[in-house]
Write a protein that holds these residues in place. Sequence first.
Motif, PDB file in Angstrom:
ATOM      1  N   ARG A   1       0.848  -1.186   0.000  1.00 56.43           N
ATOM      2  CA  ARG A   1       0.000   0.000   0.000  1.00 56.43           C
ATOM      3  C   ARG A   1       0.885   1.239   0.000  1.00 56.43           C
ATOM      4  O   ARG A   1       1.994   1.196   0.535  1.00 56.43           O
ATOM      5  CB  ARG A   1      -0.862  -0.034   1.260  1.00 56.43           C
TER       6      ARG A   1
ATOM      7  N   ILE B   1       2.283   5.605   4.419  1.00 56.37           N
ATOM      8  CA  ILE B   1       1.706   6.757   5.124  1.00 56.37           C
ATOM      9  C   ILE B   1       2.845   7.455   5.854  1.00 56.37           C
ATOM     10  O   ILE B   1       3.586   6.795   6.604  1.00 56.37           O
ATOM     11  CB  ILE B   1       0.631   6.292   6.109  1.00 56.37           C
TER      12      ILE B   1
ATOM     13  N   ALA C   1       4.274   7.262   9.989  1.00 58.05           N
ATOM     14  CA  ALA C   1       3.373   6.238  10.516  1.00 58.05           C
ATOM     15  C   ALA C   1       3.795   5.801  11.911  1.00 58.05           C
ATOM     16  O   ALA C   1       2.937   5.542  12.779  1.00 58.05           O
ATOM     17  CB  ALA C   1       3.341   5.039   9.574  1.00 58.05           C
ATOM     18  N   GLY C   2       5.088   5.717  12.143  1.00 63.93           N
ATOM     19  CA  GLY C   2       5.564   5.279  13.457  1.00 63.93           C
ATOM     20  C   GLY C   2       5.132   6.243  14.547  1.00 63.93           C
ATOM     21  O   GLY C   2       4.610   5.838  15.600  1.00 63.93           O
TER      22      GLY C   2
ATOM     23  N   THR D   1       1.456   6.078  15.143  1.00 64.04           N
ATOM     24  CA  THR D   1       1.064   4.871  15.870  1.00 64.04           C
ATOM     25  C   THR D   1       1.363   5.007  17.356  1.00 64.04           C
ATOM     26  O   THR D   1       0.534   4.661  18.219  1.00 64.04           O
ATOM     27  CB  THR D   1       1.801   3.656  15.294  1.00 64.04           C
TER      28      THR D   1
ATOM     29  N   MET E   1      -1.088   7.248  18.849  1.00 55.46           N
ATOM     30  CA  MET E   1      -2.403   6.621  19.006  1.00 55.46           C
ATOM     31  C   MET E   1      -2.434   5.631  20.163  1.00 55.46           C
ATOM     32  O   MET E   1      -3.407   5.564  20.926  1.00 55.46           O
ATOM     33  CB  MET E   1      -2.780   5.931  17.699  1.00 55.46           C
TER      34      MET E   1
ATOM     35  N   THR F   1      -4.681   6.015  23.357  1.00 58.35           N
ATOM     36  CA  THR F   1      -5.574   4.946  23.801  1.00 58.35           C
ATOM     37  C   THR F   1      -5.361   4.621  25.276  1.00 58.35           C
ATOM     38  O   THR F   1      -6.322   4.482  26.049  1.00 58.35           O
ATOM     39  CB  THR F   1      -5.332   3.684  22.957  1.00 58.35           C
TER      40      THR F   1
ATOM     41  N   ALA G   1       3.020  -0.158  11.922  1.00 56.79           N
ATOM     42  CA  ALA G   1       2.681   1.272  11.975  1.00 56.79           C
ATOM     43  C   ALA G   1       1.848   1.674  10.761  1.00 56.79           C
ATOM     44  O   ALA G   1       0.870   2.422  10.875  1.00 56.79           O
ATOM     45  CB  ALA G   1       3.959   2.094  12.041  1.00 56.79           C
ATOM     46  N   GLN G   2       2.238   1.167   9.583  1.00 54.38           N
ATOM     47  CA  GLN G   2       1.469   1.481   8.389  1.00 54.38           C
ATOM     48  C   GLN G   2       0.028   0.945   8.505  1.00 54.38           C
ATOM     49  O   GLN G   2      -0.944   1.641   8.183  1.00 54.38           O
ATOM     50  CB  GLN G   2       2.147   0.860   7.159  1.00 54.38           C
TER      51      GLN G   2
ATOM     52  N   VAL H   1      -1.636   0.242  11.263  1.00 58.95           N
ATOM     53  CA  VAL H   1      -2.387   0.953  12.303  1.00 58.95           C
ATOM     54  C   VAL H   1      -2.845   2.308  11.782  1.00 58.95           C
ATOM     55  O   VAL H   1      -3.999   2.740  12.000  1.00 58.95           O
ATOM     56  CB  VAL H   1      -1.521   1.111  13.569  1.00 58.95           C
ATOM     57  N   CYS H   2      -1.959   2.988  11.060  1.00 65.31           N
ATOM     58  CA  CYS H   2      -2.362   4.294  10.522  1.00 65.31           C
ATOM     59  C   CYS H   2      -3.524   4.148   9.541  1.00 65.31           C
ATOM     60  O   CYS H   2      -4.448   4.967   9.521  1.00 65.31           O
ATOM     61  CB  CYS H   2      -1.164   4.949   9.833  1.00 65.31           C
ATOM     62  N   PHE H   3      -3.440   3.074   8.715  1.00 62.52           N
ATOM     63  CA  PHE H   3      -4.527   2.878   7.759  1.00 62.52           C
ATOM     64  C   PHE H   3      -5.828   2.516   8.472  1.00 62.52           C
ATOM     65  O   PHE H   3      -6.903   3.057   8.148  1.00 62.52           O
ATOM     66  CB  PHE H   3      -4.150   1.764   6.766  1.00 62.52           C
TER      67      PHE H   3
ATOM     68  N   ALA I   1      -6.694   2.767  11.873  1.00 60.90           N
ATOM     69  CA  ALA I   1      -7.198   3.582  12.977  1.00 60.90           C
ATOM     70  C   ALA I   1      -7.036   5.075  12.738  1.00 60.90           C
ATOM     71  O   ALA I   1      -8.002   5.846  12.844  1.00 60.90           O
ATOM     72  CB  ALA I   1      -6.480   3.183  14.276  1.00 60.90           C
ATOM     73  N   TRP I   2      -5.844   5.495  12.396  1.00 58.87           N
ATOM     74  CA  TRP I   2      -5.559   6.931  12.290  1.00 58.87           C
ATOM     75  C   TRP I   2      -6.422   7.593  11.224  1.00 58.87           C
ATOM     76  O   TRP I   2      -6.999   8.659  11.454  1.00 58.87           O
ATOM     77  CB  TRP I   2      -4.078   7.145  11.987  1.00 58.87           C
ATOM     78  N   GLN I   3      -6.473   6.939  10.055  1.00 61.34           N
ATOM     79  CA  GLN I   3      -7.247   7.548   8.966  1.00 61.34           C
ATOM     80  C   GLN I   3      -8.752   7.446   9.205  1.00 61.34           C
ATOM     81  O   GLN I   3      -9.510   8.268   8.710  1.00 61.34           O
ATOM     82  CB  GLN I   3      -6.886   6.881   7.637  1.00 61.34           C
TER      83      GLN I   3
ATOM     84  N   LEU J   1      -6.335  -2.724  17.466  1.00 61.99           N
ATOM     85  CA  LEU J   1      -6.158  -1.388  18.034  1.00 61.99           C
ATOM     86  C   LEU J   1      -7.209  -0.416  17.486  1.00 61.99           C
ATOM     87  O   LEU J   1      -7.694   0.465  18.214  1.00 61.99           O
ATOM     88  CB  LEU J   1      -4.751  -0.882  17.708  1.00 61.99           C
TER      89      LEU J   1
ATOM     90  N   VAL K   1      -9.501   1.876  19.763  1.00 57.65           N
ATOM     91  CA  VAL K   1      -9.372   3.342  19.693  1.00 57.65           C
ATOM     92  C   VAL K   1     -10.687   3.989  19.282  1.00 57.65           C
ATOM     93  O   VAL K   1     -11.145   4.969  19.899  1.00 57.65           O
ATOM     94  CB  VAL K   1      -8.252   3.712  18.701  1.00 57.65           C
TER      95      VAL K   1
END
Lengths: 317, 261
Positions: free
Chosen positions: A15, A18, A21-22, A25, A28, A32, B54-55, B57-59, B61-63, B158, B162
Amino acid sequence: MTDSQPDPLTAEPPRPPIPHAGAKTVAMVLMTLLLLAGFVLYVMFARGVFEETQRLVLLAENSEGVTIGMDMTFSGFALGRVRRIELGEDGKAHIHIDIPTRDARWLRTSSVFTLERGVVGGAKLRAHTGLLDDPPLPDGARRDVLIGDATAGIPQLVTSLRELADNLVRITADESPLNAGIANFRTVTGGLTGPRGALDGLLGTAGAQRIHESLEQTNRLLAQTNTRLYGKDGLMDDAQRATGELNALLADVRASLKKTDALLDEARGIAVNARVATADLDALRSEVETSLRRVSGLIEEVNRKWPFARERELKLP
Amino acid sequence: MPLSSSAVPRHTPRGGGLTRLLRREARFVLYAAAALIAVFSPANYSRPVRQATAQAVCFSAWQALPGYALLSVLAGAVLTHIVAVSAASYGLSHLALEAVVRVYVVELLPLAAALFVAMRSGLDALGRLSRERARGADFGTPALFRQQVAPGVAANLLAVIVLTLTSGLLVLAVAYLVVYGVTPWGLTYYTRLVGQVFDPVTAPVLLLKIFLFGAAVAIAPLAVVLDAPYRAASGSEMRAMARLLFLLVTIEGAALVLLHF
């Protein structure tokens, strides 16, 4: 599991990456954990975990409607929370209530506690303090709770409703007086539409028949009376003629009275003349009396001078 | 029992249909457990795995967080208003907030978050895994397992947690604002009400339910990696979603039993 590398020819294309991202994460995960910790702390605070409390035990005949965690209110404000409910050795429900120390000042030794159960909604524990100058309620105090149960009257109400239903069944039964009355009423109302109307219902058939015959006789009598009164040469014609004659008679009487008036006038003139004559007569009498006194004096003079005649009697005319 | 699915023959000669089903389910449970253990094993997170996680999770949850939070807040505000007005018309306004918290925050939001993540990230993960599996990838190998399976599981797990926590807390705040307005004078009563709703049974059960919903959403797509390649190529979305729904209903039912019985 065997350790093997993925085949680059069959691997799914990755994909689009992003950025950061680290860091996102980590943020987040931290968020949480913070949210979780905050939620737990807030709930613990809301549950009164961090508050100093004192214990109050309420003794009730039954604890129906009381639940763990429900509030006890004072003047509408939540003052304490039910912590435990147990059945005591005395057979009563023991309701253990935790009251925050800072709120315990509203409870005094003279406070009254009630447990109210409404028809709708749950039970409500309330505290009432009339005298705030009384000593504070001690920790671990035990008080009886007064129970006001709006549903206590429901069995009696149900009994009354059952009696009411039985009465209704009795009233609406086929042989009930109400049904008989309705049947009679139907008979009466049916008679109202009959040829003799309400008379049948009020007086019965025989009475209505007699009334009907009486009315017919009355009608015939009225017809005859009408004929006799207003018919040709009837009573009214005679009365009209008599009235005419009476009018003529009255005219004659009026003329006679006029003549009588004239006679009376003449009599009044005669009377006046008589009164005048009477006045002249008085003067004449006075003169006569004067003359008599003179004659009497003269006679007495003669008698005094005439010694033979002793007759002193005087005869008046 | 090997976790790898490459050894699964096309037609199992032993046992009937029920036996095969049970065996497949047992393999799935073992594989899902291994995935969850890997998610919570710090030693698993090498640098490439951390980056992949991380990628993911960002996809997942974050987004998704802003949009889902906004939708939850709007729906919560509308629902709170409707419930408050309806309750006030019946003279039961003191029950409105409690009903909103019990129904919307405790029951609906976790389920909605789980379904939202399942529809968005779960189906994406399922598609990627099924395509890989159809090409013959063996997810029993540690490299593929760590690189492609564990990050997705961690991300979906996660994401559910979240989204549920964030939206739940936001809805709690919005419900207060809708009922009381911008004033601090209702906080005492509201805090007490929250304390009454989240009693020592409800709060742990809710947290456990959120975690189990996340775990269910995370492991539901994994069933495809145990399928034979020809079966994975034939489309596994319906089976995965049915399995997910079964898991969610089971968890919800268990939570209700714990809460009310």
